[in-house]
Design an enzyme around this catalytic site. Structure first.
Site, PDB file in Angstrom:
ATOM      1  N   ASP A 122       0.861  -1.173   0.000  1.00  0.00           N
ATOM      2  CA  ASP A 122       0.000   0.000   0.000  1.00  0.00           C
ATOM      3  C   ASP A 122       0.902   1.229   0.000  1.00  0.00           C
ATOM      4  O   ASP A 122       1.539   1.533   1.012  1.00  0.00           O
ATOM      5  CB  ASP A 122      -0.919   0.023   1.220  1.00  0.00           C
ATOM      6  CG  ASP A 122      -2.014   1.070   1.101  1.00  0.00           C
ATOM      7  OD1 ASP A 122      -1.749   2.129   0.486  1.00  0.00           O
ATOM      8  OD2 ASP A 122      -3.129   0.847   1.600  1.00  0.00           O
ATOM      9  N   ALA A 154     -13.461  -9.238  -0.295  1.00  0.00           N
ATOM     10  CA  ALA A 154     -14.593  -8.645   0.412  1.00  0.00           C
ATOM     11  C   ALA A 154     -14.536  -7.132   0.266  1.00  0.00           C
ATOM     12  O   ALA A 154     -15.042  -6.399   1.113  1.00  0.00           O
ATOM     13  CB  ALA A 154     -14.584  -9.047   1.878  1.00  0.00           C
ATOM     14  N   ARG A 188     -14.394  -4.853  -3.358  1.00  0.00           N
ATOM     15  CA  ARG A 188     -15.272  -4.436  -4.456  1.00  0.00           C
ATOM     16  C   ARG A 188     -15.248  -5.518  -5.537  1.00  0.00           C
ATOM     17  O   ARG A 188     -14.177  -5.992  -5.921  1.00  0.00           O
ATOM     18  CB  ARG A 188     -14.824  -3.089  -5.043  1.00  0.00           C
ATOM     19  CG  ARG A 188     -14.947  -1.912  -4.077  1.00  0.00           C
ATOM     20  CD  ARG A 188     -16.399  -1.561  -3.814  1.00  0.00           C
ATOM     21  NE  ARG A 188     -16.547  -0.429  -2.914  1.00  0.00           N
ATOM     22  CZ  ARG A 188     -16.733  -0.524  -1.605  1.00  0.00           C
ATOM     23  NH1 ARG A 188     -16.770  -1.726  -1.048  1.00  0.00           N
ATOM     24  NH2 ARG A 188     -16.879   0.540  -0.852  1.00  0.00           N
ATOM     25  N   ASP A 240     -17.325 -12.078  -1.337  1.00  0.00           N
ATOM     26  CA  ASP A 240     -18.453 -11.399  -0.691  1.00  0.00           C
ATOM     27  C   ASP A 240     -19.069 -10.372  -1.627  1.00  0.00           C
ATOM     28  O   ASP A 240     -20.172  -9.883  -1.369  1.00  0.00           O
ATOM     29  CB  ASP A 240     -17.967 -10.710   0.591  1.00  0.00           C
ATOM     30  CG  ASP A 240     -19.099 -10.069   1.378  1.00  0.00           C
ATOM     31  OD1 ASP A 240     -20.031 -10.804   1.759  1.00  0.00           O
ATOM     32  OD2 ASP A 240     -19.044  -8.844   1.606  1.00  0.00           O
ATOM     33  N   GLU A 245     -24.545  -7.198  -8.613  1.00  0.00           N
ATOM     34  CA  GLU A 245     -25.199  -7.856  -7.484  1.00  0.00           C
ATOM     35  C   GLU A 245     -26.711  -7.617  -7.556  1.00  0.00           C
ATOM     36  O   GLU A 245     -27.138  -6.509  -7.906  1.00  0.00           O
ATOM     37  CB  GLU A 245     -24.635  -7.321  -6.162  1.00  0.00           C
ATOM     38  CG  GLU A 245     -23.160  -7.651  -5.977  1.00  0.00           C
ATOM     39  CD  GLU A 245     -22.565  -7.020  -4.725  1.00  0.00           C
ATOM     40  OE1 GLU A 245     -23.287  -6.282  -4.025  1.00  0.00           O
ATOM     41  OE2 GLU A 245     -21.375  -7.254  -4.457  1.00  0.00           O
ATOM     42  N   HIS A 283     -22.776 -10.146   0.901  1.00  0.00           N
ATOM     43  CA  HIS A 283     -22.416  -8.723   0.971  1.00  0.00           C
ATOM     44  C   HIS A 283     -23.319  -7.970   1.951  1.00  0.00           C
ATOM     45  O   HIS A 283     -23.837  -6.885   1.669  1.00  0.00           O
ATOM     46  CB  HIS A 283     -22.490  -8.082  -0.419  1.00  0.00           C
ATOM     47  CG  HIS A 283     -21.741  -6.768  -0.502  1.00  0.00           C
ATOM     48  ND1 HIS A 283     -21.655  -6.025  -1.659  1.00  0.00           N
ATOM     49  CD2 HIS A 283     -21.030  -6.085   0.429  1.00  0.00           C
ATOM     50  CE1 HIS A 283     -20.945  -4.931  -1.438  1.00  0.00           C
ATOM     51  NE2 HIS A 283     -20.556  -4.950  -0.172  1.00  0.00           N
TER      52      HIS A 283
END
Length: 297
Positions: free
Chosen positions: A7, A67, A69, A93, A98, A115
């Site tokens: 990151d 989990a 996007r 997830d 969706e 989700h």
């Protein structure tokens, strides 16, 4: 586990706080991971970044957990990688669309969840309680344990350091009063077993105490270091495993006009013999309600 992460927006200190090994790019994560988890926002740069090209850089049989996007993953490429065995399994997830009703649901090596995020009644109730507790702590000048912009320490470390947080604040306030607010440098030294812990939160607590009542704005754990910087106060932190007479000792030193002024304190059990005057007992307990002793040098 050995945990590695990439990151570019997270400091090395934060990685160290979390006990995570920092790598320089995504490819280094792909090469190291047996289980790859995604914690990314969806942007033009990250959209479908987990694709056939990325899977090719991963270990055979890698497990994918998403989990974050759904559109971070190219679902067609993931399907192929799961069927070929390149990806050993996936826990999903989130999906690009969706509710999802595609072919990933037909695979035995795919686990899916709907989700829900924090949308259960229990999670909502708990979130409300935590927010209320944290807001109350902030308004009272206390420690906001879930803040993202102050040093964060783990629960185990907090159990050890917790008693020293108000002590550091009292020492900071005391030394600033004795120096009459004219300070060029604040040196904080942690002796004994404290030296092996991340003491940055204690330093912030000392600064929070030092500048109470000396600023035209409320002083707290977030802005105390900035106030010190704005006033040209140099803040230094040192550690020593040797504490001489005490298991742990916190010392705050103010340099004013080139002359050092030191105060030091520790925590211990407080015991007062019965012959002591009641008013003295009451005064000690009111001033040092959790049995802190301070010495001046």
């Amino acid at each position: 586990m050995r945990v590695v992460a990439y990151d570019p927006f997270v400091s090395r200190d934060r990685f160290r706080e979390l006990g995570v090994e920092r790598v320089e790019n995504q490819d280094d994560v792909y090469a190291a991971a047996d289980f790859l988890t995604l914690h990314l926002p969806l942007t033009d740069e990250t959209r479908e970044s987990l694709n056939a090209h990325a899977f090719g850089k991963m270990r055979d049989g890698v497990r994918i957990v998403n989990a974050a996007r759904g559109a971070l993953v190219d679902e067609a490429d993931l399907l192929d990688a799961l069927k070929s065995g390149k990806v050993g399994g996936a826990a999903l997830d989130v999906f690009s669309t969706e509710p999802y009703s595609g072919p990933l649901l037909e695979l035995d090596n795919v686990v899916v969840t709907p989700h829900l995020a924090a949308s259960t009644e229990e999670a909502q109730d708990r979130a409300g309680v935590i927010i209320a507790e944290q807001v109350a702590a902030a308004l009272q000048g206390g420690l906001v344990s879930n803040a993202v912009n102050i040093p964060v320490i783990g629960a185990e470390d907090l159990e050890v350091l917790g008693a020293y947080i108000p002590l550091a604040a009292k020492l900071g306030r005391l030394v600033m009063e004795l120096a009459e607010g004219r300070v060029e440098e604040l040196r904080l030294t942690y002796f004994g077993a404290l030296a092996q812990y991340d003491t940055r939160l204690l330093t912030v607590a000392a600064l929070n105490g030092a500048f109470q009542g000396r600023s035209d704005q409320p002083v707290n754990y977030v802005n105390a270091p900035m106030i010190a910087a704005e006033r040209g106060v140099d803040v230094r932190e040192e550690r020593s495993r040797s504490a001489r007479d005490y298991t742990n000792l916190v010392r705050v030193e103010a340099v004013s006009g080139g002359e050092p002024l030191r105060v030091a304190g520790t925590t211990m059990a407080l015991s007062i013999d019965s012959p002591a005057p009641p008013e003295l007992v009451q005064q000690i307990h009111s001033e040092f309600d959790d049995a802190r002793f301070i010495s001046l040098e």
